[in-house]
Design a protein around this motif. Sequence first.
Motif, PDB file in Angstrom:
ATOM      1  N   LEU A 178     -21.284 -18.635   5.281  1.00 40.81           N
ATOM      2  CA  LEU A 178     -22.241 -19.742   5.126  1.00 40.81           C
ATOM      3  C   LEU A 178     -22.069 -20.828   6.198  1.00 40.81           C
ATOM      4  O   LEU A 178     -23.081 -21.322   6.713  1.00 40.81           O
ATOM      5  CB  LEU A 178     -22.127 -20.330   3.726  1.00 40.81           C
ATOM      6  CG  LEU A 178     -22.713 -19.446   2.610  1.00 40.81           C
ATOM      7  CD1 LEU A 178     -22.495 -20.105   1.256  1.00 40.81           C
ATOM      8  CD2 LEU A 178     -24.175 -19.181   2.832  1.00 40.81           C
ATOM      9  N   PRO A 179     -20.833 -21.208   6.606  1.00 39.01           N
ATOM     10  CA  PRO A 179     -20.742 -22.176   7.709  1.00 39.01           C
ATOM     11  C   PRO A 179     -21.334 -21.641   9.000  1.00 39.01           C
ATOM     12  O   PRO A 179     -21.974 -22.378   9.749  1.00 39.01           O
ATOM     13  CB  PRO A 179     -19.243 -22.430   7.849  1.00 39.01           C
ATOM     14  CG  PRO A 179     -18.676 -22.124   6.517  1.00 39.01           C
ATOM     15  CD  PRO A 179     -19.528 -21.019   5.969  1.00 39.01           C
ATOM     16  N   ARG A 180     -21.129 -20.339   9.246  1.00 40.10           N
ATOM     17  CA  ARG A 180     -21.714 -19.746  10.430  1.00 40.10           C
ATOM     18  C   ARG A 180     -23.234 -19.767  10.357  1.00 40.10           C
ATOM     19  O   ARG A 180     -23.917 -20.053  11.352  1.00 40.10           O
ATOM     20  CB  ARG A 180     -21.226 -18.300  10.565  1.00 40.10           C
ATOM     21  CG  ARG A 180     -20.732 -18.023  11.960  1.00 40.10           C
ATOM     22  CD  ARG A 180     -20.339 -16.589  12.154  1.00 40.10           C
ATOM     23  NE  ARG A 180     -19.045 -16.336  11.552  1.00 40.10           N
ATOM     24  CZ  ARG A 180     -18.523 -15.140  11.365  1.00 40.10           C
ATOM     25  NH1 ARG A 180     -19.214 -14.065  11.695  1.00 40.10           N
ATOM     26  NH2 ARG A 180     -17.338 -14.979  10.843  1.00 40.10           N
ATOM     27  N   ILE A 181     -23.766 -19.466   9.191  1.00 42.79           N
ATOM     28  CA  ILE A 181     -25.225 -19.493   8.998  1.00 42.79           C
ATOM     29  C   ILE A 181     -25.741 -20.918   9.218  1.00 42.79           C
ATOM     30  O   ILE A 181     -26.764 -21.116   9.896  1.00 42.79           O
ATOM     31  CB  ILE A 181     -25.600 -18.963   7.597  1.00 42.79           C
ATOM     32  CG1 ILE A 181     -25.346 -17.463   7.512  1.00 42.79           C
ATOM     33  CG2 ILE A 181     -27.054 -19.269   7.284  1.00 42.79           C
ATOM     34  CD1 ILE A 181     -25.515 -16.885   6.108  1.00 42.79           C
ATOM     35  N   GLU A 182     -25.019 -21.896   8.664  1.00 47.01           N
ATOM     36  CA  GLU A 182     -25.444 -23.294   8.843  1.00 47.01           C
ATOM     37  C   GLU A 182     -25.382 -23.698  10.317  1.00 47.01           C
ATOM     38  O   GLU A 182     -26.261 -24.401  10.818  1.00 47.01           O
ATOM     39  CB  GLU A 182     -24.558 -24.223   7.999  1.00 47.01           C
ATOM     40  CG  GLU A 182     -24.832 -24.159   6.515  1.00 47.01           C
ATOM     41  CD  GLU A 182     -26.231 -24.608   6.181  1.00 47.01           C
ATOM     42  OE1 GLU A 182     -26.736 -25.583   6.799  1.00 47.01           O
ATOM     43  OE2 GLU A 182     -26.863 -23.990   5.297  1.00 47.01           O
TER      44      GLU A 182
END
Length: 165
Positions: free
Chosen positions: A34-38
């Motif tokens: 999720l941090p990578r997606i964000e």
Amino acid sequence: MTIELGPLEPEPFMLALGLTLLFLITWTLGCSLLPRIERVKAERWDATEGRTERADAIRAEAEAAHDAGRQELAQARHEAARIRQEYAEQGAAAVATARAEGVHDRDRLVTATQVRIAADQAEAAGQLRQDIGELAVALAGRVVGEPVHTVATDRRTVDRFFGSR
């Protein structure tokens, strides 16, 4: 109240294992994916919307600089017009002064020249009268056949002739 699910009834161990794995996968996704997606979403937004906002900000800054340049140019034109007007007035005053000096010099030269012409005219008239008198006496002497120069000088005939005029 117990519900009988028949063959669909879960086993407690499998249910615990499934829930543990579900939480483990959710935690893994939350910590790494999720941090990578964000971050990717933020980079995309920066690449699209962010550039538009920066371009708008740069455009607004350029328009402000352009307006400031226009105002400065208008002030410079106004200042140039004021300076032109000031120098035109100074030039007109200088022309008027030069014209007045020229008129004064012209009048002085005309007066001096008229006096000199009158003096030259009087001198020329006197010289001409003298020459005419000598020529008249010489001609009279030729007409009479005798020199009449001494008689004309003694009687002042020529002077009397020019004096009557």
